[in-house]
Design a protein around this motif. Structure first.
Motif, PDB file in Angstrom:
ATOM      1  N   VAL A 201       0.847  -1.198   0.000  1.00  0.00           N
ATOM      2  CA  VAL A 201       0.000   0.000   0.000  1.00  0.00           C
ATOM      3  C   VAL A 201       0.881   1.246   0.000  1.00  0.00           C
ATOM      4  CG1 VAL A 201      -1.804   1.269   1.254  1.00  0.00           C
ATOM      5  CG2 VAL A 201      -1.843  -1.238   1.219  1.00  0.00           C
ATOM      6  N   GLN A 202       1.916   1.222   0.805  1.00  0.00           N
ATOM      7  CA  GLN A 202       2.806   2.388   0.880  1.00  0.00           C
ATOM      8  C   GLN A 202       3.424   2.695  -0.482  1.00  0.00           C
ATOM      9  OE1 GLN A 202       5.686   2.119   4.062  1.00  0.00           O
ATOM     10  NE2 GLN A 202       4.119   2.363   5.648  1.00  0.00           N
ATOM     11  N   ARG A 203       3.804   1.642  -1.208  1.00  0.00           N
ATOM     12  CA  ARG A 203       4.384   1.879  -2.543  1.00  0.00           C
ATOM     13  C   ARG A 203       3.325   2.452  -3.481  1.00  0.00           C
ATOM     14  NH1 ARG A 203       7.319  -2.803  -1.478  1.00  0.00           N
ATOM     15  NH2 ARG A 203       5.770  -4.132  -2.468  1.00  0.00           N
ATOM     16  N   ALA A 204       2.106   1.923  -3.382  1.00  0.00           N
ATOM     17  CA  ALA A 204       1.041   2.357  -4.299  1.00  0.00           C
ATOM     18  C   ALA A 204       0.636   3.811  -4.076  1.00  0.00           C
ATOM     19  CB  ALA A 204      -0.182   1.440  -4.148  1.00  0.00           C
ATOM     20  N   VAL A 205       0.838   4.319  -2.860  1.00  0.00           N
ATOM     21  CA  VAL A 205       0.456   5.723  -2.607  1.00  0.00           C
ATOM     22  C   VAL A 205       1.679   6.635  -2.472  1.00  0.00           C
ATOM     23  CG1 VAL A 205      -1.714   5.091  -1.483  1.00  0.00           C
ATOM     24  CG2 VAL A 205       0.319   5.460  -0.066  1.00  0.00           C
ATOM     25  N   SER A 261      -7.500   8.991  14.265  1.00  0.00           N
ATOM     26  CA  SER A 261      -8.443   9.510  13.267  1.00  0.00           C
ATOM     27  C   SER A 261      -8.435   8.528  12.105  1.00  0.00           C
ATOM     28  CB  SER A 261      -8.008  10.889  12.775  1.00  0.00           C
ATOM     29  OG  SER A 261      -7.827  11.750  13.865  1.00  0.00           O
ATOM     30  N   ILE A 262      -9.598   7.997  11.793  1.00  0.00           N
ATOM     31  CA  ILE A 262      -9.684   6.984  10.729  1.00  0.00           C
ATOM     32  C   ILE A 262     -10.443   7.615   9.556  1.00  0.00           C
ATOM     33  CG2 ILE A 262     -10.339   4.607  10.190  1.00  0.00           C
ATOM     34  CD1 ILE A 262      -8.677   4.615  12.688  1.00  0.00           C
ATOM     35  N   PHE A 263      -9.699   8.046   8.553  1.00  0.00           N
ATOM     36  CA  PHE A 263     -10.326   8.715   7.418  1.00  0.00           C
ATOM     37  C   PHE A 263     -10.609   7.726   6.289  1.00  0.00           C
ATOM     38  CE2 PHE A 263      -7.677  12.025   9.419  1.00  0.00           C
ATOM     39  CZ  PHE A 263      -8.660  12.962   9.690  1.00  0.00           C
ATOM     40  N   ASN A 264     -11.565   8.102   5.495  1.00  0.00           N
ATOM     41  CA  ASN A 264     -11.958   7.279   4.363  1.00  0.00           C
ATOM     42  C   ASN A 264     -11.452   7.932   3.079  1.00  0.00           C
ATOM     43  OD1 ASN A 264     -13.269   5.883   2.362  1.00  0.00           O
ATOM     44  ND2 ASN A 264     -15.278   5.997   3.315  1.00  0.00           N
ATOM     45  N   TYR A 265     -10.691   7.231   2.298  1.00  0.00           N
ATOM     46  CA  TYR A 265     -10.114   7.811   1.091  1.00  0.00           C
ATOM     47  C   TYR A 265     -11.199   8.124   0.054  1.00  0.00           C
ATOM     48  CZ  TYR A 265      -7.716   8.160  -3.358  1.00  0.00           C
ATOM     49  OH  TYR A 265      -7.288   8.594  -4.581  1.00  0.00           O
ATOM     50  N   ALA A 266     -11.180   9.370  -0.431  1.00  0.00           N
ATOM     51  CA  ALA A 266     -12.106   9.775  -1.499  1.00  0.00           C
ATOM     52  C   ALA A 266     -11.326   9.831  -2.806  1.00  0.00           C
ATOM     53  CB  ALA A 266     -12.679  11.147  -1.168  1.00  0.00           C
ATOM     54  N   HIS A 267     -11.641   8.939  -3.715  1.00  0.00           N
ATOM     55  CA  HIS A 267     -10.899   8.919  -4.989  1.00  0.00           C
ATOM     56  C   HIS A 267     -11.582   9.850  -5.991  1.00  0.00           C
ATOM     57  CE1 HIS A 267      -8.037   7.394  -7.819  1.00  0.00           C
ATOM     58  NE2 HIS A 267      -8.983   7.011  -8.664  1.00  0.00           N
ATOM     59  N   LEU A 268     -11.027  11.058  -6.129  1.00  0.00           N
ATOM     60  CA  LEU A 268     -11.617  12.057  -7.019  1.00  0.00           C
ATOM     61  C   LEU A 268     -10.505  12.627  -7.915  1.00  0.00           C
ATOM     62  CD1 LEU A 268     -13.651  13.848  -4.189  1.00  0.00           C
ATOM     63  CD2 LEU A 268     -14.617  12.369  -5.961  1.00  0.00           C
ATOM     64  N   PRO A 269      -9.969  11.786  -8.820  1.00  0.00           N
ATOM     65  CA  PRO A 269      -8.785  12.202  -9.593  1.00  0.00           C
ATOM     66  C   PRO A 269      -9.003  13.421 -10.472  1.00  0.00           C
ATOM     67  CG  PRO A 269      -9.693  10.116 -10.409  1.00  0.00           C
ATOM     68  CD  PRO A 269     -10.430  10.442  -9.155  1.00  0.00           C
ATOM     69  N   GLN A 270     -10.274  13.700 -10.832  1.00  0.00           N
ATOM     70  CA  GLN A 270     -10.519  14.897 -11.650  1.00  0.00           C
ATOM     71  C   GLN A 270     -10.310  16.165 -10.834  1.00  0.00           C
ATOM     72  OE1 GLN A 270     -12.379  12.098 -12.482  1.00  0.00           O
ATOM     73  NE2 GLN A 270     -11.043  12.116 -14.283  1.00  0.00           N
ATOM     74  N   MET A 271     -10.593  16.060  -9.531  1.00  0.00           N
ATOM     75  CA  MET A 271     -10.447  17.235  -8.669  1.00  0.00           C
ATOM     76  C   MET A 271      -9.040  17.338  -8.087  1.00  0.00           C
ATOM     77  SD  MET A 271     -13.980  17.345  -6.548  1.00  0.00           S
ATOM     78  CE  MET A 271     -13.466  18.580  -5.387  1.00  0.00           C
ATOM     79  N   PHE A 272      -8.460  16.177  -7.775  1.00  0.00           N
ATOM     80  CA  PHE A 272      -7.143  16.181  -7.113  1.00  0.00           C
ATOM     81  C   PHE A 272      -6.153  15.426  -8.007  1.00  0.00           C
ATOM     82  CE2 PHE A 272     -10.442  16.099  -3.759  1.00  0.00           C
ATOM     83  CZ  PHE A 272     -10.283  17.402  -3.333  1.00  0.00           C
ATOM     84  N   PRO A 274      -2.948  14.586  -8.118  1.00  0.00           N
ATOM     85  CA  PRO A 274      -2.034  13.484  -7.727  1.00  0.00           C
ATOM     86  C   PRO A 274      -2.731  12.129  -7.693  1.00  0.00           C
ATOM     87  CG  PRO A 274      -1.849  15.341  -6.202  1.00  0.00           C
ATOM     88  CD  PRO A 274      -2.998  15.638  -7.095  1.00  0.00           C
ATOM     89  N   GLN A 275      -4.040  12.129  -7.499  1.00  0.00           N
ATOM     90  CA  GLN A 275      -4.765  10.855  -7.395  1.00  0.00           C
ATOM     91  C   GLN A 275      -4.805  10.114  -8.732  1.00  0.00           C
ATOM     92  OE1 GLN A 275      -8.566  11.584  -5.528  1.00  0.00           O
ATOM     93  NE2 GLN A 275      -7.631  12.199  -3.597  1.00  0.00           N
ATOM     94  N   GLN A 276      -4.455  10.813  -9.818  1.00  0.00           N
ATOM     95  CA  GLN A 276      -4.415  10.132 -11.117  1.00  0.00           C
ATOM     96  C   GLN A 276      -3.305   9.084 -11.155  1.00  0.00           C
ATOM     97  OE1 GLN A 276      -4.413  13.034 -14.268  1.00  0.00           O
ATOM     98  NE2 GLN A 276      -6.411  13.828 -13.662  1.00  0.00           N
ATOM     99  N   ARG A 277      -2.373   9.166 -10.199  1.00  0.00           N
ATOM    100  CA  ARG A 277      -1.282   8.183 -10.139  1.00  0.00           C
ATOM    101  C   ARG A 277      -1.741   6.908  -9.428  1.00  0.00           C
ATOM    102  NH1 ARG A 277       3.331  11.829 -10.171  1.00  0.00           N
ATOM    103  NH2 ARG A 277       4.748  10.053 -10.032  1.00  0.00           N
ATOM    104  N   ILE A 278      -2.944   6.907  -8.911  1.00  0.00           N
ATOM    105  CA  ILE A 278      -3.456   5.702  -8.236  1.00  0.00           C
ATOM    106  C   ILE A 278      -4.282   4.897  -9.236  1.00  0.00           C
ATOM    107  CG2 ILE A 278      -5.155   4.933  -6.504  1.00  0.00           C
ATOM    108  CD1 ILE A 278      -4.081   7.098  -4.656  1.00  0.00           C
ATOM    109  N   ARG A 279      -3.981   3.607  -9.339  1.00  0.00           N
ATOM    110  CA  ARG A 279      -4.710   2.747 -10.290  1.00  0.00           C
ATOM    111  C   ARG A 279      -6.074   2.375  -9.719  1.00  0.00           C
ATOM    112  NH1 ARG A 279      -2.623  -1.686 -13.298  1.00  0.00           N
ATOM    113  NH2 ARG A 279      -3.465  -2.920 -11.624  1.00  0.00           N
TER     114      ARG A 279
END
Ligand code: SF4
Length: 482
Positions: A201-205, A261-272, A274-279
């Motif tokens: 996971v660490q490598r993927a992010v 704090s347990i956050f939930n990842y929001a995958h919004l690559p159009q808005m953010f 850097p998230q486009q690097r996540i498959r």
């Protein structure tokens, strides 16, 4: 620092629908998966207007000095720089390895400190101070010391141990010696970004962080006298599963942090970007995300943590849990806070203040922030002054978020309105939520109590009172409830 969302549409039958000891109910969460605000303010920041004038801020700052008992002060410093980019990040940050950028930034931050300091009576105590980012530890301890000293010329910093001086730590760049230096500077609380210990996971992010070093820091912090350590985790990241995340949570609990704090990842690559690097193919499916959340809540409950609300958990003897018990819990842009009713003066690019009856936000772009300060102007870009209706609704939402209960008669009495009439529409909506077991209503006193099952859907319940969400399309701008 993070937005949260989960996409449940099309989720299949879930493997485990039990209600665990904290009242976590998967069926209800599935049903009420609406987009909604996290209510770190009301009105929420997306409603701030660029027509807001800095003279309105100045007027409110001066008015805050005139109260019979002026409020205490909370200072926030936003340090936007980061060494490397985490692919999931949705924060306002500047990724650079050039440390000299911080030198220029600190010069401007000092100008802002001076301008703000002139507005507030010098005997008003700063009881809370927080460094957030970005990565505050991008700065050296010497730079932080210098900034604190400069601040003390313009604000009256509380000296005793009841003050809360906190800083967000990136464990990848902070060793035990550096942490000891921060303690010597007067910080007594830290927050550490962990997110996930699994190497895949660490490598993927793109965030490689040693579990051993991180856990050592937490243990060392306790020995040095830091009274509270918070750990941030994120679920929903690529390549996570219920079992891998369980290992991370169990590993973190070995060091017994006071808060999580347990956050939930929001995958919004159009808005953010850097998230486009996540498959996308690597992201856990909705049912896996819920299984992760379910097991996390169960582990934390068994380990004795109290669910404070929204994304936050704390040990029963931690300040947050005690503040909830004593009636001094507050909600602000850093999440939950133990001092109620502080004026929050936020300094730095994009920072959001709450002073007297207004919220205001600084420019988000560094060049705009610098340009105003070059002209000796407060770098305020937008904001809002609260109406009486905003204040009444904010009081209701704060009570629900901090204490899971609100007496509408009491709130309305102070606002000079009749609860039955003022919240007639909301009461009808609440009756539906009561049918589903999210709240319990006392009709005689117009009291709303959130049930254990409703606690994980606090946002949904608060949204009932949000006047601005009734505008067409309003919910589209928010992330999902859980
Ligand atoms: S360190 Fe924090 S602010 Fe910086 S990129 Fe990573 S998550 Fe974002």
């Amino acid at each position: 620092m993070l937005t949260i969302a989960v996409h449940l549409k099309g989720a299949k039958a879930l493997p485990d629908l039990r209600i665990v000891n904290m009242g976590f109910n998967l069926e209800l969460i599935k049903k009420y998966d609406h987009a909604g605000p996290r209510y770190t303010s009301y009105p929420t920041a997306n409603l701030f207007s660029d027509k807001f004038d800095r003279s309105t801020y100045v007027h409110n700052a001066r008015a805050s000095n005139e109260h019979l008992v002026p409020g205490q002060i909370s200072l926030y410093f936003h340090i936007p720089f980061c060494d490397t980019l985490c692919f999931y990040c949705a924060c306002n940050k500047i990724v650079t390895k050039n440390r000299s950028r911080a030198v220029e930034y600190l010069d401007y931050l000092k100008k802002e400190i001076r301008l703000q300091g002139e507005l507030f009576d010098s005997d008003r105590e700063v009881v809370q101070l927080h460094f957030g980012g970005g990565t505050p530890t991008f700065l050296s301890n010497e730079q932080i010391a210098d900034l604190l000293e400069y601040t003390s010329y313009h604000f009256y910093l509380k000296q005793d141990s009841r003050r809360e001086f906190s800083i967000e730590i990136d464990p990848r760049g902070v060793d035990v010696a550096r942490l000891a230096g921060l303690r010597e500077l007067g910080f007594n609380r830290i927050s550490l970004g962990v997110q996930d210990f699994d190497p895949k996971v660490q490598r993927a992010v793109h965030r490689i962080q040693s579990p051993e070093e991180t856990l050592n820091l937490i243990k060392a912090a306790r020995q040095m006298g830091f009274v509270s350590t918070n750990v941030d985790l994120i679920y929903g990241l690529p390549l996570q599963s219920e079992s891998t995340f369980r290992e991370t949570v169990e590993r973190v609990l070995e060091s017994e942090p006071e808060r999580l704090s347990i956050f939930n990842y929001a995958h919004l690559p159009q808005m953010f970007f850097p998230q486009q690097r996540i498959r996308e193919a690597d992201l856990p499916r909705p049912e896996e995300k819920l299984a992760i959340l379910n097991s996390t809540v169960s582990i934390l409950g068994k380990a004795g943590y109290k669910y404070i609300g929204m994304d936050h958990f704390a040990k029963p003897d931690d300040g947050l849990a005690l503040a909830q018990k004593n009636g001094t819990l507050n909600r602000n842009f850093q999440g939950y806070s133990t001092y109620a009713d502080c004026d929050l003066i936020a300094l730095g690019v994009s920072a959001i203040s709450k002073v007297d009856l207004c919220y205001s936000q600084n420019h988000k772009k560094l060049e705009d922030y610098y340009a105003d300060l070059d002209h000796d102007r407060l770098p305020i870009a937008r904001g809002t002054e609260m109406s009486q209706d905003d204040l009444t609704r904010r009081a209701v939402i704060e009570k629900l978020i901090c204490y899971y209960t609100v007496d509408l008669n009491t709130v309305c009495r102070s606002a000079g309105v009749d609860a039955k009439e003022y919240f007639g529409y909301e009461w009808e909506v609440l009756e539906n939520l009561q049918y589903d077991g999210l709240v319990k209503l006392d009709h005689r006193n117009h009291r709303v109590d959130v049930t254990p099952s409703g606690r994980f859907l606090l946002r949904t319940i608060c949204m009932t009172f949000d006047h601005y969400l009734r505008r067409p399309g309003a919910q589209g701008t928010y992330s999902k409830v859980i």
